[in-house]
Design a protein around this motif. Structure first.
Motif, PDB file in Angstrom:
ATOM      1  N   LEU A 212       0.830  -1.215   0.000  1.00  0.00           N
ATOM      2  CA  LEU A 212       0.000   0.000   0.000  1.00  0.00           C
ATOM      3  C   LEU A 212       0.860   1.260   0.000  1.00  0.00           C
ATOM      4  N   LEU A 213       1.949   1.249  -0.769  1.00  0.00           N
ATOM      5  CA  LEU A 213       2.866   2.386  -0.790  1.00  0.00           C
ATOM      6  C   LEU A 213       2.642   3.299  -1.991  1.00  0.00           C
ATOM      7  N   GLN A 214       1.631   3.038  -2.775  1.00  0.00           N
ATOM      8  CA  GLN A 214       1.382   3.871  -3.945  1.00  0.00           C
ATOM      9  C   GLN A 214      -0.106   4.164  -4.070  1.00  0.00           C
ATOM     10  N   LYS A 215      -0.401   5.338  -4.575  1.00  0.00           N
ATOM     11  CA  LYS A 215      -1.777   5.767  -4.735  1.00  0.00           C
ATOM     12  C   LYS A 215      -2.229   5.459  -6.148  1.00  0.00           C
ATOM     13  N   PRO A 216      -3.340   4.764  -6.329  1.00  0.00           N
ATOM     14  CA  PRO A 216      -3.788   4.410  -7.689  1.00  0.00           C
ATOM     15  C   PRO A 216      -4.135   5.644  -8.508  1.00  0.00           C
ATOM     16  N   ASP A 217      -3.768   5.601  -9.793  1.00  0.00           N
ATOM     17  CA  ASP A 217      -4.111   6.713 -10.685  1.00  0.00           C
ATOM     18  C   ASP A 217      -5.625   6.878 -10.818  1.00  0.00           C
ATOM     19  N   ASN A 218      -6.297   5.746 -10.868  1.00  0.00           N
ATOM     20  CA  ASN A 218      -7.754   5.742 -10.982  1.00  0.00           C
ATOM     21  C   ASN A 218      -8.309   4.833  -9.888  1.00  0.00           C
ATOM     22  N   PRO A 219      -8.989   5.383  -8.886  1.00  0.00           N
ATOM     23  CA  PRO A 219      -9.481   4.543  -7.769  1.00  0.00           C
ATOM     24  C   PRO A 219     -10.311   3.355  -8.220  1.00  0.00           C
ATOM     25  N   SER A 220     -11.003   3.488  -9.325  1.00  0.00           N
ATOM     26  CA  SER A 220     -11.846   2.385  -9.785  1.00  0.00           C
ATOM     27  C   SER A 220     -11.031   1.250 -10.382  1.00  0.00           C
ATOM     28  N   SER A 221      -9.801   1.539 -10.800  1.00  0.00           N
ATOM     29  CA  SER A 221      -8.972   0.504 -11.422  1.00  0.00           C
ATOM     30  C   SER A 221      -8.172  -0.297 -10.417  1.00  0.00           C
ATOM     31  N   GLY A 222      -8.148   0.162  -9.157  1.00  0.00           N
ATOM     32  CA  GLY A 222      -7.417  -0.576  -8.138  1.00  0.00           C
ATOM     33  C   GLY A 222      -5.943  -0.237  -8.106  1.00  0.00           C
ATOM     34  N   SER A 223      -5.182  -1.038  -7.371  1.00  0.00           N
ATOM     35  CA  SER A 223      -3.749  -0.783  -7.180  1.00  0.00           C
ATOM     36  C   SER A 223      -2.959  -1.126  -8.433  1.00  0.00           C
ATOM     37  N   PRO A 224      -1.898  -0.344  -8.722  1.00  0.00           N
ATOM     38  CA  PRO A 224      -1.018  -0.686  -9.852  1.00  0.00           C
ATOM     39  C   PRO A 224      -0.210  -1.952  -9.612  1.00  0.00           C
ATOM     40  N   LEU A 225      -0.206  -2.451  -8.380  1.00  0.00           N
ATOM     41  CA  LEU A 225       0.564  -3.648  -8.053  1.00  0.00           C
ATOM     42  C   LEU A 225      -0.009  -4.861  -8.783  1.00  0.00           C
ATOM     43  N   LYS A 226       0.854  -5.568  -9.516  1.00  0.00           N
ATOM     44  CA  LYS A 226       0.398  -6.688 -10.338  1.00  0.00           C
ATOM     45  C   LYS A 226       0.751  -8.051  -9.746  1.00  0.00           C
ATOM     46  N   ARG A 227       1.864  -8.125  -9.031  1.00  0.00           N
ATOM     47  CA  ARG A 227       2.289  -9.433  -8.522  1.00  0.00           C
ATOM     48  C   ARG A 227       2.990  -9.271  -7.183  1.00  0.00           C
ATOM     49  N   VAL A 228       2.768 -10.232  -6.295  1.00  0.00           N
ATOM     50  CA  VAL A 228       3.417 -10.278  -4.984  1.00  0.00           C
ATOM     51  C   VAL A 228       4.017 -11.662  -4.820  1.00  0.00           C
ATOM     52  N   VAL A 229       5.305 -11.720  -4.502  1.00  0.00           N
ATOM     53  CA  VAL A 229       6.002 -12.985  -4.309  1.00  0.00           C
ATOM     54  C   VAL A 229       6.461 -13.056  -2.858  1.00  0.00           C
ATOM     55  N   LEU A 230       5.952 -14.017  -2.122  1.00  0.00           N
ATOM     56  CA  LEU A 230       6.356 -14.233  -0.730  1.00  0.00           C
ATOM     57  C   LEU A 230       7.350 -15.385  -0.696  1.00  0.00           C
ATOM     58  N   VAL A 231       8.528 -15.121  -0.158  1.00  0.00           N
ATOM     59  CA  VAL A 231       9.590 -16.127  -0.077  1.00  0.00           C
ATOM     60  C   VAL A 231       9.883 -16.373   1.394  1.00  0.00           C
ATOM     61  N   GLY A 232       9.776 -17.612   1.824  1.00  0.00           N
ATOM     62  CA  GLY A 232      10.025 -17.892   3.232  1.00  0.00           C
ATOM     63  C   GLY A 232      10.014 -19.380   3.511  1.00  0.00           C
ATOM     64  N   ASP A 233      10.038 -19.699   4.806  1.00  0.00           N
ATOM     65  CA  ASP A 233      10.065 -21.096   5.245  1.00  0.00           C
ATOM     66  C   ASP A 233       9.223 -21.192   6.512  1.00  0.00           C
ATOM     67  N   HIS A 234       8.070 -21.824   6.393  1.00  0.00           N
ATOM     68  CA  HIS A 234       7.188 -21.929   7.546  1.00  0.00           C
ATOM     69  C   HIS A 234       7.684 -22.953   8.551  1.00  0.00           C
ATOM     70  N   ASN A 235       8.745 -23.678   8.211  1.00  0.00           N
ATOM     71  CA  ASN A 235       9.340 -24.613   9.170  1.00  0.00           C
ATOM     72  C   ASN A 235      10.388 -23.937  10.043  1.00  0.00           C
ATOM     73  N   GLN A 236      10.635 -22.652   9.808  1.00  0.00           N
ATOM     74  CA  GLN A 236      11.582 -21.921  10.635  1.00  0.00           C
ATOM     75  C   GLN A 236      10.831 -20.935  11.520  1.00  0.00           C
ATOM     76  N   LEU A 237      11.540 -20.002  12.128  1.00  0.00           N
ATOM     77  CA  LEU A 237      10.957 -19.173  13.176  1.00  0.00           C
ATOM     78  C   LEU A 237       9.836 -18.275  12.673  1.00  0.00           C
ATOM     79  N   PRO A 238       8.765 -18.115  13.471  1.00  0.00           N
ATOM     80  CA  PRO A 238       7.654 -17.228  13.111  1.00  0.00           C
ATOM     81  C   PRO A 238       7.965 -15.801  13.557  1.00  0.00           C
TER      82      PRO A 238
END
Length: 541
Positions: A212-238
């Motif tokens: 949520l670090l950017q303001k959409p150019d057009n509120p009706s079009s939603g966020s310009p963010l197209k992809r989110v990649v989460l990299v981690g290991d749920h077997n390690q520390l939370p």
């Protein structure tokens, strides 16, 4: 760390990388990738490229101070350089009786260009001339990128320009993103991809903030963010939540990454590891589904993993410090163990005396109190020879998650109860930090009786709990003992306690003094008698 790995590759030019926040200090590089560092880099690059423009103008005998500003350089390119290149391309088509090198207009600027004198190599010479012109194009392209540094008169505006217009990869922590969110929105920051490293250790709410670090150019079009990649290991520390009620009942210690895994969302699970020796990976392989080794480890083709660890019989070992109650807590929960600290300090000195590089050794522990004690003890014990230096890192297991090193010395501290290492995820982190060697110090009887830790400690207990060393080996090109091989029994020394370890270090230190005293009294010194080039501070026994 992803940002640290990018610095070691040539995929992206350094001028397109930017690191915000205090984490910039943790990068293993002398270059500064902060806003100020990148601005200074661009200002210096401007001077360097303008000096090349001036040299090019001089080689072409064109009068004028064309390297004075980026604007004059741009005019010089449009009205002189580009026209001469176009004239050259036309000439090589019409005047085929002349050589490419003779027609090339930038020959004085590239005096060492590898043109061929063979007339049949005309196409090759044209390719060489084209490569030279590509270099000139690159110079003027960088000059154009530096032009904003001339127009903007203060470093704050220059830094904001780099952030919003020039940086292609921006690295920051989730905390920094939350602190500067209003500023990013005001500046109009734009990005369409978000990669979050160690997502399994980030609070769920913190995971949402970077989206949520950017303001959409057009509120009706939603966020310009197209992809989110989460990299981690749920077997390690939370994520760390200090309030027990929020941690246990509100489940705030569950990351968004772990939630998505638990809910069965599609995920890509890496099923091969290339970090550690297969024997070391066995210590935590049981926590993963079908975790195998990369081909270079499975077939033994990786050179670093072929040989054992010089001076050690085993590549990993649990060293039992005995059943003495050596645990202490000067203040509540500030746990320390002086015996383990002294043992690790002595073993670290032994490794340095054998020629191990300090930057390849990390000392880990499970408590902050022991971390501070280790720093004090090691710094005190190496005063006799400052060249030994401190290890690359002395840290807690929790803080070291996401990092690795070749050799790890691990202190578990507790002698009365298991403590928070009972959390299997913390144990996995502790065991998976080492690539080539792991040496764990603890009260064996206490930890091997813990049911949660049984799979790992069963493998650790299968090897002798007395530290086994080889005093006839040292680091260097002559070391050739294969991994998993003990070698002849004659060179094996068993160290039963910390006093014997300290005595062994003292013996090696004495041999060091004797060796160099003998060398000082011998003239001239032959190269064959010098310590190995890979040996840090001591010669062969």
């Amino acid at each position: 760390m992803i940002s640290g790995s990018l610095l070691k590759t040539s995929i992206l030019a350094n001028r397109h990388l930017l690191r915000l926040g205090q984490g910039e200090k943790a990068l293993a590089t002398e270059k500064s990738f902060s806003k100020v560092g990148r601005v200074n880099h661009m200002l210096q690059k401007r001077l360097d490229r303008l000096s090349e423009v001036a040299a090019l103008a001089k080689s072409l005998n064109v009068a004028g101070d064309h390297g004075y500003t980026c604007e004059t350089a741009d005019l010089f390119f449009k009205h002189t350089v580009r026209l001469r290149w176009e004239k050259f391309l036309d000439s090589i088509k019409r005047e085929k009786d002349k050589g490419v090198q003779e027609l090339f207009p930038f020959g004085q600027f590239f005096p060492d260009a590898p043109f061929s004198q063979d007339e049949s190599a005309r196409e090759l010479n044209v390719k060489i001339a084209s490569d030279c012109y590509d270099y000139i194009l690159g110079v003027f392209k960088e000059v154009e990128e530096c032009r904003a540094m001339e127009l903007l008169r203060n470093n704050k505006d220059r830094g904001d320009y780099l952030l919003c217009k020039q940086a292609r990869i921006i690295a920051m922590t989730c905390t920094h993103a939350a602190m500067r969110r209003d500023e990013f929105i005001r500046l109009g920051l734009r990005y369409d991809s978000l990669v979050m490293e160690e997502a399994g250790q980030v609070l769920e709410i913190e995971t949402l903030i970077p989206m949520l670090l950017q303001k959409p150019d057009n509120p009706s079009s939603g966020s310009p963010l197209k992809r989110v990649v989460l990299v981690g290991d749920h077997n390690q520390l939370p994520p760390i939540v200090k309030n027990p009620a929020l941690q246990k009942y509100a489940r705030m210690s569950q990351s968004l990454f772990s939630r998505l895994i638990r809910l069965g969302n599609p995920a890509i699970c890496l099923d091969k590891q290339g970090r550690a020796r297969p024997e070391l990976a066995d210590l935590y392989r049981w926590r993963y589904d079908k975790l195998e080794d990369l081909g270079m480890l499975a077939d033994g083709s990786a050179a670093a993993y072929k040989l054992g660890n010089p001076g050690f019989v085993h590549d990993f070992q649990l060293i039992d410090v005995g059943n003495l109650d050596t645990e202490s807590a000067p203040v509540p929960f500030f746990y320390q163990n002086i015996v383990e600290a002294e043992y690790i300090a002595a073993l670290y000195q032994y490794m340095r005396l054998l020629g191990y590089q300090a930057e390849k050794i990390t000392v880990l522990t499970t408590y902050n109190g022991q971390k501070h004690l280790l720093k004090d003890v090691i710094s005190a014990r190496i005063q006799w020879n400052p060249s030994i230096g401190m290890p690359s890192k002395i840290s807690t297991v929790d803080k070291y998650q996401g990092r690795q090193n070749d050799y790890v010395l691990l202190s578990l501290v507790r002698t009365r109860n298991v403590g928070h290492i009972r959390d299997v995820r913390r144990l996995v982190v502790a065991l998976s930090r080492a690539r080539l060697g792991l040496y764990m110090f603890c009260r064996k009887e206490l930890f091997e009786s813990c049911l949660e830790l049984a799979p790992a400690f069963k493998l650790l207990s299968a090897r002798p709990s007395v530290l086994e060393l080889r005093t006839d080996e040292r680091c260097g090109s002559q070391f050739a003992r294969k991994s998993g091989k003990k070698g002849s029994a004659a060179g094996i020394v068993k160290v039963h306690n910390v006093d014997e370890m300290a005595e062994l270090v003292s013996t090696y230190a004495g041999k060091l003094d004797e060796f160099f005293a003998a060398q000082r009294n011998t003239a001239p010194i032959e190269a064959s008698t010098l310590p190995d080039e890979n040996t840090a501070v001591v010669a062969q026994e």
